[in-house]
Design a protein around this motif. Sequence first.
Motif, PDB file in Angstrom:
ATOM      1  N   LEU A  88      26.125  85.323  56.811  1.00  0.00           N
ATOM      2  CA  LEU A  88      26.196  86.567  56.357  1.00  0.00           C
ATOM      3  C   LEU A  88      27.338  86.157  55.879  1.00  0.00           C
ATOM      4  O   LEU A  88      28.264  85.447  56.806  1.00  0.00           O
ATOM      5  CB  LEU A  88      26.060  87.620  56.980  1.00  0.00           C
ATOM      6  N   ASP A  89      28.189  86.263  54.724  1.00  0.00           N
ATOM      7  CA  ASP A  89      29.534  86.276  54.351  1.00  0.00           C
ATOM      8  C   ASP A  89      30.585  87.022  53.425  1.00  0.00           C
ATOM      9  O   ASP A  89      30.216  87.287  53.028  1.00  0.00           O
ATOM     10  CB  ASP A  89      29.364  84.224  53.073  1.00  0.00           C
ATOM     11  N   LEU A 124      21.611  87.365  48.960  1.00  0.00           N
ATOM     12  CA  LEU A 124      21.649  87.908  49.765  1.00  0.00           C
ATOM     13  C   LEU A 124      21.218  88.173  51.055  1.00  0.00           C
ATOM     14  O   LEU A 124      19.914  87.254  51.248  1.00  0.00           O
ATOM     15  CB  LEU A 124      21.207  89.991  49.481  1.00  0.00           C
ATOM     16  N   GLY A 125      21.477  88.743  52.536  1.00  0.00           N
ATOM     17  CA  GLY A 125      20.388  88.783  53.621  1.00  0.00           C
ATOM     18  C   GLY A 125      20.596  89.709  54.774  1.00  0.00           C
ATOM     19  O   GLY A 125      21.829  90.870  53.880  1.00  0.00           O
ATOM     20  N   LEU A 126      19.879  89.848  55.370  1.00  0.00           N
ATOM     21  CA  LEU A 126      20.510  90.973  56.300  1.00  0.00           C
ATOM     22  C   LEU A 126      20.461  90.150  57.964  1.00  0.00           C
ATOM     23  O   LEU A 126      19.660  89.644  58.177  1.00  0.00           O
ATOM     24  CB  LEU A 126      18.497  91.913  56.524  1.00  0.00           C
ATOM     25  N   LEU A 167      23.922  94.043  56.352  1.00  0.00           N
ATOM     26  CA  LEU A 167      23.206  94.012  54.825  1.00  0.00           C
ATOM     27  C   LEU A 167      24.679  93.130  54.173  1.00  0.00           C
ATOM     28  O   LEU A 167      25.858  93.519  54.229  1.00  0.00           O
ATOM     29  CB  LEU A 167      22.873  95.275  53.822  1.00  0.00           C
ATOM     30  N   ASP A 168      24.883  91.478  53.396  1.00  0.00           N
ATOM     31  CA  ASP A 168      26.016  91.487  52.993  1.00  0.00           C
ATOM     32  C   ASP A 168      24.884  89.776  52.176  1.00  0.00           C
ATOM     33  O   ASP A 168      24.494  89.716  51.874  1.00  0.00           O
ATOM     34  CB  ASP A 168      26.895  91.133  53.647  1.00  0.00           C
ATOM     35  N   SER A 183      32.028  93.952  50.232  1.00  0.00           N
ATOM     36  CA  SER A 183      30.284  94.910  49.770  1.00  0.00           C
ATOM     37  C   SER A 183      29.789  94.200  51.182  1.00  0.00           C
ATOM     38  O   SER A 183      28.482  94.254  51.607  1.00  0.00           O
ATOM     39  CB  SER A 183      29.949  92.918  49.423  1.00  0.00           C
ATOM     40  N   HIS A 184      29.984  94.853  52.120  1.00  0.00           N
ATOM     41  CA  HIS A 184      29.251  94.864  53.403  1.00  0.00           C
ATOM     42  C   HIS A 184      29.332  95.735  53.998  1.00  0.00           C
ATOM     43  O   HIS A 184      30.280  96.937  54.186  1.00  0.00           O
ATOM     44  CB  HIS A 184      30.584  93.889  54.819  1.00  0.00           C
TER      45      HIS A 184
END
Length: 265
Positions: free
Chosen positions: A251-252, A128-130, A147-148, A78-79
């Motif tokens: 992010l993960d 979610l994050g950037l 983004l992920d 999902s990255h």
Amino acid sequence: MPALRLRGMRLWWWLAAALALPGCTAEGVLGTLSGGRDGLWRNVQQRCLASAPASHPDCAQVDQSRGLVLYKDAIGVSHYLVIPAHPVTGVEDGKAWDGAGANPWAFGWEARGIVGQALGKAVPDDMLGLAVNSRSSRSQDQLHIHLDCISAAARALVNGGSGAIGTGWTALRHDGKPVRAKFVPASTPVLTVDPFLLVRHGANDGAAALPPDRGIFVTYVRDQQGRAGFVVVDQPVDKAAGSNGHASDFLDRRCRLAQELPVAA
């Protein structure tokens, strides 16, 4: 075991080991394999910008009017990466901070639904994050915003401290490293500000000079007090404090927060 399969397994073992190293990113590892620090930019040019419409599956979205590309990263289901369609080396480049073009953070946030699509389940905005990394912690010389899903530690930071994080910059520590955070009220999850400009004005007290090397992370929060809005985390490079500005650590790639969420019907 066939030689080709053995070589493939060795490659993935090497990638896994490399990504475990501090400051090492997937696009950096694969960019190095594909031709050095401009590997990512050359791939975007060839795959997404050389023809219209782009036909390569890595080109998730190409917005010619805004001059931005949403590009699938090589590692992580999902990255994704938000990349300008013109040369911008990174956070040290004045074009990242001048606010002259389309807001790449807003573009990436608008596209955040693609993370859930990739995972086959809806992912809440506050998961979610950037993030953009500092010059000293990246391996590719074309601006790219990650983004992920966010990590559990990042969520704890912004939620646990959201009551303390005000509309001015608040000093915090994340993983033992100094960061600053700023709350931007938003009753609906629409990103109308440019985090680059927020950080630039906050880092220089409105001065014209570009901010020193740093990483930036952005996510959305809803706290128990009913506040809703974006949290912008500024992570200046501070060698003495052990901070390299590698903001994508917020992010993960495995998106563990979303593992327990229901799968879309």
